[in-house]
Design an enzyme around this catalytic site. Structure first.
Site, short mmCIF file in Angstrom:
data_model
loop_
_atom_site.label_atom_id
_atom_site.label_comp_id
_atom_site.label_asym_id
_atom_site.label_seq_id
_atom_site.Cartn_x
_atom_site.Cartn_y
_atom_site.Cartn_z
N ASP A 12 -10.42 3.11 1.98
CA ASP A 12 -10.48 2.58 3.43
C ASP A 12 -11.14 3.28 4.43
OD1 ASP A 12 -9.42 -0.08 2.77
OD2 ASP A 12 -7.17 0.53 3.21
N LYS B 129 0.65 -1.18 -0.06
CA LYS B 129 0.08 -0.05 -0.13
C LYS B 129 0.82 1.44 -0.08
CE LYS B 129 -4.42 -1.49 2.22
NZ LYS B 129 -5.37 -1.35 3.15
P1 NAP Z 1 -0.35 -3.96 9.65
O1 NAP Z 1 0.07 -2.54 9.06
O2 NAP Z 1 0.90 -5.13 9.61
O3 NAP Z 1 -0.46 -3.30 11.22
C1 NAP Z 1 -0.51 -4.50 12.14
C2 NAP Z 1 -0.86 -3.82 13.63
O4 NAP Z 1 -1.11 -4.93 14.52
C3 NAP Z 1 0.03 -2.98 14.13
O5 NAP Z 1 -0.20 -2.08 15.01
C4 NAP Z 1 1.02 -4.27 15.14
O6 NAP Z 1 1.44 -3.71 16.11
C5 NAP Z 1 -0.37 -4.92 15.66
N1 NAP Z 1 -0.02 -6.28 15.93
C6 NAP Z 1 0.26 -7.37 15.14
N2 NAP Z 1 0.62 -8.53 15.86
C7 NAP Z 1 0.37 -8.04 17.15
C8 NAP Z 1 0.44 -8.83 18.22
N3 NAP Z 1 0.78 -10.10 18.54
N4 NAP Z 1 0.33 -8.30 19.52
C9 NAP Z 1 -0.12 -6.94 19.30
N5 NAP Z 1 -0.40 -6.05 18.45
C10 NAP Z 1 0.06 -6.79 17.05
O7 NAP Z 1 -1.57 -4.69 9.18
P2 NAP Z 1 -2.78 -3.75 8.65
O8 NAP Z 1 -2.78 -3.65 7.24
O9 NAP Z 1 -3.02 -2.39 9.45
O10 NAP Z 1 -3.97 -4.71 9.04
C11 NAP Z 1 -4.40 -4.87 10.41
C12 NAP Z 1 -5.71 -5.82 10.41
O11 NAP Z 1 -6.74 -5.04 9.67
C13 NAP Z 1 -5.64 -7.15 9.62
O12 NAP Z 1 -6.32 -7.98 10.48
C14 NAP Z 1 -6.28 -6.78 8.31
O13 NAP Z 1 -7.06 -7.86 7.98
C15 NAP Z 1 -7.40 -5.76 8.85
N6 NAP Z 1 -8.09 -4.99 7.75
C16 NAP Z 1 -9.27 -4.94 7.61
C17 NAP Z 1 -9.76 -4.27 6.69
C18 NAP Z 1 -11.38 -4.46 6.13
O14 NAP Z 1 -11.70 -3.88 5.03
N7 NAP Z 1 -12.27 -4.70 7.28
C19 NAP Z 1 -9.11 -3.23 5.72
C20 NAP Z 1 -7.55 -3.51 6.06
C21 NAP Z 1 -7.19 -4.26 7.02
P3 NAP Z 1 3.25 -3.38 16.24
O15 NAP Z 1 3.20 -2.02 15.41
O16 NAP Z 1 3.60 -3.32 17.41
O17 NAP Z 1 3.92 -4.48 15.16
#
Ligand code: NAP
Length: 276
Positions: free
Chosen positions: A101, A65
């Protein structure tokens, strides 16, 4: 036939092709949506493909992204402010980068008659999705947003990035329980609680008893439908929302960009509800 792609890595688990192809078919539009697994080293080749005349555009997801922004001929203000592109439109060989988004998340809140205006919000997470959700909340005039993240430096950096748009600050572990108790919207944007390898991990990003006294608990995860955080909130008598609405509406706004036609969101919901 016009092609639309999803650029992802890995791409296997995405349900977006089902949702978009159901919508194209329903309206009889000559479009086809397909997930493309694109490794970071192949991004440049994928961008050349998007410029071809039969391609209407693409969605973009993890991990591309931010990286695709460098290849865009133009960017919408929203994409610039969020710092990420989830939708690319091919305008006669010129690529326009946009982000749906944030508007998708807001539309999902509207669906359940919840307005962030005047609300105190705690947002968990500081990754890519958090940037879009934060933008949406500040645009919708949330009074204040506290960001809590496992890596606290990222929460502070995100708050700094968006400070011009509203009142936003990082929450610390010390005051988190009380801050959550006093908010009216708690939203999880982390991947904690998401189904992994076909299994519901039954974990929450915060302790089970950290819940607002009133209001909505929202989780942008859509698989499972009721991650542990939402189960706890439901048990406490709070309103809850999962991420299926955001998924459908961000897709619907992208659909409109590629086709010029309003997306049949009811068809999109129906096509994927059975899959999650
Ligand atoms: P990302 O950029 O990789 O960010 C991941 C986030 O989760 C960070 O804040 C990370 O914290 C945290 N995290 C991951 N593992 C963790 C753990 N074990 N304990 C505590 N915090 C943890 O991913 P993203 O693109 O933002 O996506 C995040 C989620 O949103 C995914 O599940 C995705 O499927 C969902 N999503 C849904 C939609 C929708 O349309 N519904 C759209 C976009 C995304 P750190 O910074 O500490 O690593």
């Amino acid at each position: 036939m016009k092609d639309v792609y999803l650029l992802a890595y890995p791409a296997g688990h995405s349900i977006s092709p089902t949702m978009h192809n159901a919508a194209f078919q329903h309206l009889g539009l000559p479009f086809h949506y397909q997930a493309l697994e694109v490794g970071p080293e192949d991004l440049s080749i994928a961008m050349d493909k998007l410029r071809e005349p039969q391609v209407a555009g693409s969605n973009v997801t993890v991990p591309h992204k931010q990286a695709v922004m460098a290849y865009m001929d133009s960017l919408s203000d929203v994409a610039k402010q969020i710092g990420a592109v989830n939708t690319i439109i091919n305008n006669d060989g010129l690529l326009h980068g946009h982000n749906t988004d944030a508007s998708g998340y807001l539309r999902s809140l509207q669906d359940i008659n919840f307005s962030p205006e005047g609300k105190s919000v705690v947002m968990i997470g500081a990754g890519g999705a958090a940037r879009a959700v934060l933008y949406a909340l500040l645009e919708a005039k949330a009074t204040e947003v506290f960001i809590y993240n496992r890596t606290s430096e990222k929460a502070t950096a995100l708050a700094d990035d968006f400070s011009a748009l509203g009142k936003v600050s990082a929450a610390t572990t010390d005051n988190l329980k009380e801050t959550i108790q006093n908010c009216q919207l708690l939203v999880n944007t982390t991947s904690v609680g998401m189904v992994k390898e076909g299994k519901d991990p039954d974990v929450s990003p915060i302790p089970d008893d950290y819940l607002p006294k009133e209001g909505l608990v929202s989780d942008i995860i859509y698989k499972p439908r009721q991650p542990r955080l939402l189960a706890n909130a439901h048990q406490a008598g709070l309103a809850t929302q999962h991420g299926l609405g955001m998924l459908v509406y961000q897709g619907a706004y992208s659909f409109k960009e590629w086709t010029g036609v309003d997306a049949p969101t009811d068809i999109m919901f129906k096509s994927i509800e059975v899959l999650v």
